[in-house]
Structure formats: structure tokens, C-alpha cells
Design an enzyme around this catalytic site. Sequence first.
Site, PDB file in Angstrom:
ATOM      1  CG  HIS A 124      -1.818  -1.180   1.317  1.00 48.53           C
ATOM      2  ND1 HIS A 124      -1.365  -2.433   1.676  1.00 48.53           N
ATOM      3  CD2 HIS A 124      -3.149  -1.304   1.070  1.00 48.53           C
ATOM      4  CE1 HIS A 124      -2.384  -3.279   1.661  1.00 48.53           C
ATOM      5  NE2 HIS A 124      -3.470  -2.618   1.298  1.00 48.53           N
ATOM      6  CG  HIS A 138      -3.573   0.234   4.966  1.00 43.58           C
ATOM      7  ND1 HIS A 138      -4.479   0.566   5.950  1.00 43.58           N
ATOM      8  CD2 HIS A 138      -3.433   1.342   4.191  1.00 43.58           C
ATOM      9  CE1 HIS A 138      -4.874   1.811   5.780  1.00 43.58           C
ATOM     10  NE2 HIS A 138      -4.253   2.306   4.718  1.00 43.58           N
ATOM     11  N   GLY A 198      -3.568  -3.572  11.567  1.00 41.78           N
ATOM     12  CA  GLY A 198      -4.004  -4.054  10.260  1.00 41.78           C
ATOM     13  C   GLY A 198      -5.515  -4.112  10.239  1.00 41.78           C
ATOM     14  CG  HIS A 251      -5.855   1.885  -0.490  1.00 34.72           C
ATOM     15  ND1 HIS A 251      -5.749   2.501   0.732  1.00 34.72           N
ATOM     16  CD2 HIS A 251      -6.140   0.578  -0.231  1.00 34.72           C
ATOM     17  CE1 HIS A 251      -5.965   1.610   1.689  1.00 34.72           C
ATOM     18  NE2 HIS A 251      -6.207   0.443   1.131  1.00 34.72           N
ATOM     19  CB  SER A 281     -23.754  -9.652  36.121  1.00 31.32           C
ATOM     20  OG  SER A 281     -25.031  -9.074  36.279  1.00 31.32           O
ATOM     21  CD  GLU A 297     -20.148  -5.539  25.597  1.00 32.08           C
ATOM     22  OE1 GLU A 297     -21.161  -5.803  26.261  1.00 32.08           O
ATOM     23  OE2 GLU A 297     -20.145  -4.722  24.643  1.00 32.08           O
ATOM     24  CG  HIS A 304     -28.411 -12.472  27.466  1.00 30.39           C
ATOM     25  ND1 HIS A 304     -29.158 -11.926  26.463  1.00 30.39           N
ATOM     26  CD2 HIS A 304     -28.022 -11.433  28.267  1.00 30.39           C
ATOM     27  CE1 HIS A 304     -29.241 -10.612  26.643  1.00 30.39           C
ATOM     28  NE2 HIS A 304     -28.557 -10.288  27.711  1.00 30.39           N
ATOM     29  NE  ARG A 351     -28.258 -15.547  36.677  1.00 32.22           N
ATOM     30  CZ  ARG A 351     -29.380 -15.945  37.263  1.00 32.22           C
ATOM     31  NH1 ARG A 351     -29.710 -17.237  37.239  1.00 32.22           N
ATOM     32  NH2 ARG A 351     -30.171 -15.077  37.857  1.00 32.22           N
TER      33      ARG A 351
END
Length: 674
Positions: free
Chosen positions: A39, A79, A128, A270, A392, A419, A481, A528
Site C-alpha cells: 500500500h 496497511h 491491520g 491505495h 453480574s 466490550e 444470552h 451463574r
Amino acid sequence: MNVSSLPSVVDRSKVSHPEMANAVRFLAIDAVEQAKSGHPGMPMGMADVATVLFSQFLKFDPADPAWPDRDRFVLSAGHGSMLLYALLHLTGYPAMTLDQLTRFRQWGSITPGHPEVGHTPGVETTTGPLGQGLATAVGMALAERLMNARFGDDLVDHFTYVIAGDGCLMEGLSHEAISLAGHLRLNRLIVLFDDNEISIDGATSLSCSDDQLERFAAAGWSVSRIDGHDPCAIAPAIEGAKMSDRPSFIACRTVIGFGAPNRQGSEKAHGAPLGPDEVVKTRAALDWPYPPFEIPGHVAATWREAGQRGRDARRGWIERARRTSGGERSPFHDALNRKLPGAYAEAMRRLRERFAAERPKLATRQASQQVIDAIAPAVPNLLGGSADLTHSNLTKARTQRPVGRHDLRGDYLHYGVREHAMAAAMNGIALHGGFIPYGGTFLAFSDYSRPAIRLAALMRVRVIHVMTHDSIGLGEDGPTHQPVEHLAALRAIPNLLVLRPADAIETAEAWDCALRAETSPSIICLSRQAVPAFRDASAPANFVALGAYVVAEPEGPRDVTLIATGSEVSIALEAATALAGEGIRAAVISAPCFELFRGQSRDYQRKVLGDAPRVGVEAAIEGDWPRWLGDDGAFVGMTGFGASAPAEVLYREFGIIADAVAQAARQLIARKRV
């Protein structure tokens, strides 16, 4: 601030900025051309920005690429890797020889297609997959501020710089990352945006009309826009960013493929070599008459001088570190050397003994919380967190304090519902050094984190993911879940420890494995629902570290072997008891970590697995189980998604019960006798 002692400008009385930038451009052009892949456009477009950054601002010393107080540079637009490799060569990193540049993208070189940490000295993180570098850099900048709050400017005082492209900012991960950085006011983070308005498909206007400055400003960043080809605009912008009380975003308007008469400003620059004719024309357009890979002596000397700017700063830091009082120096070096402190082993020993004496019936997530409570005071560089599921996941120790923009001395991060950013930031924290990061979410939500988990495994960093609610045993929340395919999917990632403990002692041992795995990330999968204790701790050995081991061995030769993980080990033990009443000799194997078991000797594996028919038991899809069960084995588990109901109902309705395991064993034995 110690950074003020760093010389800011190289004497360029004989060398112009365009000459220095063109040295970067043409090393990139020539390497891509020789490799016949790569690139070139991004290095050509960002050479001016990178030249100003590396020659005037970045604090580093090629003689010691791992110097702890160096500035971090992250090429999120990975890249464009030849931009970085050219800079490493020009500034004098010993390993980055001209020969390495000529072997770009070739077997055995240290110049792979995308930068890889640990493979190439001077590369801070593997990039990347777009957006990962930016989010990882947030973790690095966070680690710097946390370490600075603990140890002060004399030991920790550096910046994290990022070059990111349009693709990095289009990825959803970028939203999570910039939001977290802005919230925490990570003012040592400076992002230089390659604002060239081009993506692989063509103009970015085909798919995106975001105002990136307004977007970052809304997230709490300091923002500015400059001409990315004007060094007189680039330097003041970076200088201003260094003075900001917020993370900084500098949109650098550039031309992709700058200087290539027929390719610049186009997607054609590119992701492919310019081609011989265009390279000749580009040399003429930029007045660069030198052959491929040749840098004129006066330009090379100026770049090497730039590479020496940080030498005195590094020596000064070494001297300050030596003068630091013993009480401060020891925790600082303990944090950096990535070793567990001496108090840790004793804390873990006492906890295992308590679990053995009490034999608690607990959800393994509850056992995990007790592990964290026990070890957190003994491991001061343990840095916890959760993606808005603290109560939890049970990931916060009683002694831990939340990290906030006004209190950076804490050791627990509220990542919010982010997350993916949590996983990537933990990678950055681990790469930066100084902390052992762990973070919690539900196992089903590992899908959000998976790209960063995969990179952690590739980068060989110690990051611990605490993933609770690990099966249909979570019950009424239902199939959205309930993870059924996730164990198999995670086990497919090389160099990732997927640990699924079956009781409190195994949970402690799983944590011990994760903490001692200095070159592997870990997933600790926790229930759980409550599970009974079946282990004692009379032996000092960590049985989870074996990957699988015999829990119950019958008198005489085995008729069948039952292998289970996590909450299903107790089901296998119940089935073995029922079979024993029929005169069937069943051994029970707990297999908390397939990856660790694969690492054991063939003799040990044969001893554990035995020669009798095998039944696997796990509340998940079959995945990699046939490897351990053999062609004649049977699997008791899930074949599809779960449902919404109490846990005990789900186990019964899906047939993951002792009676089903015993019946599978009887059928295998009968088949063998025929």
C-alpha cells in the site's frame, strides 16, 4: 515535565523538509514496487506529518526500543506499514536494515505486510484490522496516566501518538474507544488523522459523510484541522495538542499517493504498486533522482541525527530511576518486569486451603470474586474492570478503587457497555507494561470482543477476560444470552487459554494459570449457577494447569471414560455413581482447558484418556470434542440454541443430565461388545 528537556528540532541547515519526507516516500514506493504488493498511497500521503513527528516531537531511542518512558507510536492504519519501516530504518533502529526493506512482505523478514509487535523492534502493537490500533492506543495512554499517578513524572511521562485513517474511524470500535478516552480525559493521547477522503472503493463520500471533528469534539476531545503537507502547520498543531487537557484529534488533510502524477488523490494509489512508469514519473515530479532504495548521504545523516534526539532523555531517565528511593523503585520495577510479586503465591495458597476446608457450593463466578478479593492486595498491579456488568461478573475486589478522570490512582475500570473497546484497551495496557489487566462481560458477548481477543493471542500478551454466564445454566434470559457456540469458537483461536473451571478450587487454579501465562491471553468461563465442590487441595500441584486430569478412577480397568468441563463435571460424577451401581466402571475426567491439555505429553494424554470408550459432556455445541472422544465416542451437549426457562428445566429438556450421560455410556459399551 521531563519531555521539555528533549531537543525539539534537528538542525536542517543543509537538508529541507521535502527531502526528509521524500526519503520516507521513496523507501515506501520502492519496497512496495519490489514486493509487487503493498500500500504505497498512505505512506506517500502521510510522509510530511510523520517526518515532523519523528524529527521534532517523538521521544524514542533506537538503541533501546523498549525504554519504558519512550513515547508510543501506533500506526493504526497498518496497511501503510512501509511508512513505519522507513522511519525505523532512517532513524537508526539497528535491526531495520536496508536489506529488510528490500525484503518487504517476504518470508523471514521483519517487514511483514502489517506491523507485528514482537516481530519488529520499534513496533508497539500489531495493526491491520482497522480501528484496533486506535483502541489499543487508548489503553496505552490510559496505562501511562495510571502509572504516572502512582510513580510521578520522573519515571512516567510520555505521550501516545496515533496515525489513523478513514477506515479506522468508520469501524464501530472507534466510537467506543474515542468515547472512553474522552470520558477519562486522556490528554497524553494525540491522534493524527490521515484525512485523504479516499477508501478502497473510491471517495469516502460513497459511504460516509461524518464530520469527524464534530464527532470527536462531542466525545470530549480537543480538535483541529490542518494542511497535512505543510510542516509549518503540522508542528504547531502537535505542540498545541501536547498542551491540551484532553485527548487531541488533528485532522491532517492529505493527498493519497502524494507526488504520483496519475495516481495521487485516487483509490488507485491505495493498495497496489504504482508500476514502473508511474514510479519514474513520481521521481521526476518530486525531484528525487536517486535509484531505488538509495538515500543521499546528507539526508540519511540528518535522519540519523533525528534518531539520536532521545538518547540524552533516555540516559536521564535511567539515572532518575537509579536515584529513586528503594520503597518506590521496587514496586515500579516489579510492575514493569511482568512478574508476579512474592506475596501472590502465599495469598493463593491460603485461598486454596480455605476452599478445600470449606468445600463451598458456589457459582464459579462467586468463587472467582473470592479469588480476586484474595489476590488483589498481593498483586498491586492487577487492574480490573467490567463492561457495565460488575455486579453480574463479580469482578471488583473489596479493596479496589474506581478509576476516574479526577482519580487516576484507582485500580478498577468501569468500561461502560463497550466490550470491544475494553478488550482492545486491555491489549494496550498489557503492551504498555505496568499492569495485568482483566475485564468482565458475559461469555455470549465475547462476539463483541473477538477481534481484539484474536489480536491478543497473536501478540502474545497477558490479558485476562472474565466471562460469566457461560452456558444455558444462566436460565431465564434465554438464547440471546446463552452461549452455545462460543466455547468452540474461542478454542479455535491459537494461543488462547479457554479455561472453564468446575468448582471453587479449579476456579482459583484457573486464575493462577491465567496470571502465570505471560505470553498468552486467557478466557475464564464462569457459571451463574452454583456447583458442588469435588476437589481438595491436599496436593500443591495446579491440576488445571494440566488441562485435563482424572477426578475419579474406578477399581479395575475402565469400562468407559466420562470427560466434562465446568458445571457439567458434577453431572459426569453423578452418572459415574449411577453406572457403578450397575457394575460399570466409569472414570471421570475434568478438562478445564483443551489448549493446556494439548501441550501435555502423549504419554500423559493417553494415561488420562485411557483406552475405554469416551463420553464428552458440555452444555455447548460439540466443536473440537471429537479430537478427545475419538471416532467411537459420544457427546452429550447442545445441538442448537437454548431457550428461556430456569436452568434446571433447560438441562433436563436439552438432555444434559446424569441419566443421559449414563445411557450414552451404556450404548458405547454395548456397541464395543458387539
